[in-house]
Design a protein around this motif. Structure first.
Motif, short mmCIF file in Angstrom:
data_model
loop_
_atom_site.label_atom_id
_atom_site.label_comp_id
_atom_site.label_asym_id
_atom_site.label_seq_id
_atom_site.Cartn_x
_atom_site.Cartn_y
_atom_site.Cartn_z
N LYS A 261 86.62 -5.38 6.42
CA LYS A 261 87.25 -6.14 7.39
C LYS A 261 86.53 -7.52 7.57
O LYS A 261 85.48 -7.79 6.90
CB LYS A 261 86.86 -5.29 8.70
CG LYS A 261 87.63 -4.16 8.68
CD LYS A 261 87.22 -2.97 9.96
CE LYS A 261 87.72 -1.91 9.78
NZ LYS A 261 87.52 -1.00 10.77
N LEU B 285 96.93 -0.45 6.85
CA LEU B 285 96.55 0.90 6.19
C LEU B 285 96.59 1.93 7.48
O LEU B 285 95.99 1.71 8.52
CB LEU B 285 95.23 0.92 5.65
CG LEU B 285 95.16 -0.29 4.74
CD1 LEU B 285 93.57 -0.27 4.09
CD2 LEU B 285 95.93 -0.13 3.37
N HIS C 196 87.82 2.50 -4.08
CA HIS C 196 88.30 1.45 -3.20
C HIS C 196 87.39 1.28 -1.96
O HIS C 196 86.47 2.15 -1.79
CB HIS C 196 89.87 1.85 -2.74
CG HIS C 196 89.79 2.69 -1.57
ND1 HIS C 196 90.06 4.02 -1.72
CD2 HIS C 196 89.88 2.65 -0.11
CE1 HIS C 196 90.17 4.55 -0.72
NE2 HIS C 196 89.75 3.77 0.19
N VAL D 194 87.77 -0.94 2.01
CA VAL D 194 88.55 -1.88 2.95
C VAL D 194 87.43 -2.57 3.38
O VAL D 194 86.45 -2.09 4.11
CB VAL D 194 89.18 -0.86 3.83
CG1 VAL D 194 89.73 -1.73 4.95
CG2 VAL D 194 90.31 -0.01 3.25
N VAL E 172 90.07 -4.08 -0.72
CA VAL E 172 91.36 -4.44 0.00
C VAL E 172 90.72 -5.11 1.53
O VAL E 172 89.95 -4.52 2.23
CB VAL E 172 92.09 -3.21 0.59
CG1 VAL E 172 93.30 -3.52 1.42
CG2 VAL E 172 92.30 -2.33 -0.66
N HIS E 173 91.11 -6.38 1.58
CA HIS E 173 90.64 -7.27 2.61
C HIS E 173 91.57 -7.28 3.62
O HIS E 173 93.12 -7.36 3.34
CB HIS E 173 90.50 -8.66 2.22
CG HIS E 173 89.41 -8.74 1.11
ND1 HIS E 173 88.00 -8.98 1.33
CD2 HIS E 173 89.38 -8.58 -0.31
CE1 HIS E 173 87.38 -9.16 0.27
NE2 HIS E 173 88.18 -8.77 -0.55
N VAL E 174 91.25 -7.02 4.89
CA VAL E 174 92.34 -6.77 6.04
C VAL E 174 91.49 -7.82 7.05
O VAL E 174 90.65 -8.27 7.27
CB VAL E 174 92.23 -5.41 6.70
CG1 VAL E 174 93.13 -4.36 5.62
CG2 VAL E 174 90.81 -5.04 7.16
N LYS F 82 96.69 5.29 3.26
CA LYS F 82 95.25 5.26 2.85
C LYS F 82 94.80 6.15 1.85
O LYS F 82 94.29 6.05 0.66
CB LYS F 82 94.08 5.62 3.85
CG LYS F 82 93.95 4.34 4.84
CD LYS F 82 92.76 4.61 6.07
CE LYS F 82 92.81 3.79 7.21
NZ LYS F 82 91.77 3.87 7.90
N VAL G 129 96.51 -6.34 5.52
CA VAL G 129 95.98 -6.59 4.46
C VAL G 129 96.35 -8.25 4.04
O VAL G 129 97.37 -8.53 4.11
CB VAL G 129 96.64 -5.55 3.13
CG1 VAL G 129 96.00 -6.11 1.88
CG2 VAL G 129 96.29 -4.16 3.37
#
Length: 80
Positions: free
Chosen positions: A50, A28, A46, A48, A66-68, A39, A74
């Motif tokens: 971590k 992202l 949304h 994000v 959104v999992h990073v 983004k 991602v």
């Protein structure tokens, strides 16, 4: 092109598969290119997440999670 009926093919009627196709394996950032997704183009609702980050357990069906990974790539996309 297959017929897609919200709530039948997906349990919540979301477009998770569409977002997965757009985001999986990308980082992202501020703009789009072959390895980055902007983004600013994520849905309004949304977050994000971590690795090892804390998050609330409230369920919001319209929120895109959104999992990073550690490098910011991602690894998973889901609603809730």
């Amino acid at each position: 092109m297959p017929l897609v009926v919200p709530g039948i093919q997906s349990s919540d009627g979301s477009n998770k598969e569409e977002w997965s196709n757009k985001l999986m394996g990308k980082k992202l950032g501020e703009s789009h290119d072959n390895v980055t997704f902007a983004k600013a183009d994520l849905p309004k609702e949304h977050r994000v997440l971590k690795p090892d980050s804390m998050s609330t357990m409230d369920h919001k069906p319209e929120r895109l999670n959104v999992h990073v990974d550690e490098q910011g790539t991602v690894t998973n996309v889901r609603y809730g």
